[in-house]
Design an enzyme around this catalytic site. Sequence first.
Site, short mmCIF file in Angstrom:
data_model
loop_
_atom_site.label_atom_id
_atom_site.label_comp_id
_atom_site.label_asym_id
_atom_site.label_seq_id
_atom_site.Cartn_x
_atom_site.Cartn_y
_atom_site.Cartn_z
N HIS A 22 4.39 11.68 11.38
CA HIS A 22 5.77 11.18 11.55
C HIS A 22 6.20 10.42 10.29
O HIS A 22 7.28 10.68 9.73
CB HIS A 22 5.83 10.26 12.78
CG HIS A 22 7.17 9.65 13.01
ND1 HIS A 22 8.03 10.07 13.99
CD2 HIS A 22 7.82 8.63 12.38
CE1 HIS A 22 9.13 9.35 13.97
NE2 HIS A 22 9.03 8.46 12.99
N GLU A 23 5.38 9.47 9.86
CA GLU A 23 5.73 8.67 8.69
C GLU A 23 5.72 9.51 7.42
O GLU A 23 6.50 9.27 6.49
CB GLU A 23 4.77 7.49 8.57
CG GLU A 23 4.80 6.52 9.74
CD GLU A 23 6.17 5.93 9.97
OE1 GLU A 23 6.94 5.78 9.00
OE2 GLU A 23 6.49 5.59 11.14
N HIS A 26 9.06 11.11 6.85
CA HIS A 26 10.01 10.21 6.16
C HIS A 26 9.72 10.18 4.65
O HIS A 26 10.63 10.27 3.83
CB HIS A 26 9.89 8.79 6.72
CG HIS A 26 10.32 8.65 8.14
ND1 HIS A 26 11.46 9.21 8.63
CD2 HIS A 26 9.76 7.95 9.18
CE1 HIS A 26 11.60 8.89 9.92
NE2 HIS A 26 10.57 8.14 10.27
N ASP A 206 11.57 43.92 36.17
CA ASP A 206 11.90 44.50 34.86
C ASP A 206 13.38 44.34 34.53
O ASP A 206 14.02 45.23 33.98
CB ASP A 206 11.52 45.98 34.81
CG ASP A 206 10.03 46.20 35.00
OD1 ASP A 206 9.25 45.33 34.57
OD2 ASP A 206 9.66 47.23 35.60
#
Length: 405
Positions: A22-23, A26, A206
């Site tokens: 996550h970091e 950034h 189907d």
Amino acid sequence: MLAYVLGVVLFVLCFWFSVSLHEAGHMWTARAFGMRVRRYFVGFGPTIFSFRRGHTQYGLKAIPLGGFCEIAGMTSLDEVTPEEAPRAMWRFPVWKRTVVMASGSVMQFGLGFVILYLMATTMGLPNLAGVPQVESVAACVRDARTPEEVSAPRCQPGDAAPARDAGLRPGDRIVSVDGVSTLTYAEVIAAVRGSSGPTRLEIDRDGRTEPVTVDVRQVQRPVAVPGEPAPEIRTTGTIGVSFVRQFEYGPVAAVAGTAVFTGDMVVRTFHRLVEFPQRIPAVVSAILGEERDPETPISVVGASRIGGEAVQHGLWPLFLLLLASLNFFMGVFNLLPLLPLDGGHIAVGWYERGRDVVRGLRGRAAGGPVDYNRLTGVTLVLVLIGAAVMVLTVTADIVNPVRLF
């Protein structure tokens, strides 16, 4: 016990990796746009080691419950050096700041998708939506007093086989019973349970909807009763089908299947966040000794304990699903338009943009960066509320945790 401990440690390490990613999202986007990244650290607390490369200091801290990426000039209150000033984040266009702040959540959505894709191609994805798709058609239906007799009946000549005789096949999806739409297999089971004799079903086969008449049979079945040690034998309607509990995919088909599953999980995560405040009283009750509601919020501590139980009992699909869920939760949560979350910074940036557009239409100059001093009070209140919720959930997960078994 060793397997449980290893499962907890493994889950914590996976969570640590998720936060690091996550970091890193950034950091990578900020550097790509030319912003000055001061520090990128994994973990909190005392520094174990660090090193500097270029203008950025990288390091590892002792507590594996988070991490941070420090970008120069994230707000106008951030003091910057003369060298950093031209590359301060608040000076960049709002769309670039938005990309940087959203990239952390995007990384976690991507990690969750990869986890689910690997599940889809190896062990399958669970049927969380309860799609009423037939997995198998029984050779017969008859009275049963144990679950084993239900799943593997000893068929005798003359025993009824309603679904087989009506022509149902594996892969059919039951879309209605007696004209009532059935979106989940739980709804199909409930509708059939109360029926008897010829019953009209509509199936999707189907891509075509076809009517089918099934002769629902009333048989005896064991039914679990809350609070009772042994099941109760009751008479109920049945047609003799089992439903798909997980979907398996090939490498190509898994892309679309995983995308749909991911979208469903993100929507469920958002709904859980909306319901979050009303579930807090149940957390307090659990701390005070009442039975823990499995639907109450859990912390990373609680998730790690469940992850440990999953590994202890060999439930790797549950471990991976929990890990993917945690990534989606963190991704959605961080995009909420509340400071100090990433979504709060995004909201402030677009407020500045909208305000300046209005000022421009009135012939006035741009207003400049928002004064974060005016938002300090609101931010502090939200931080205190978040800290209180974290303390409550961690406490509940220690004294009265959600357990699988």
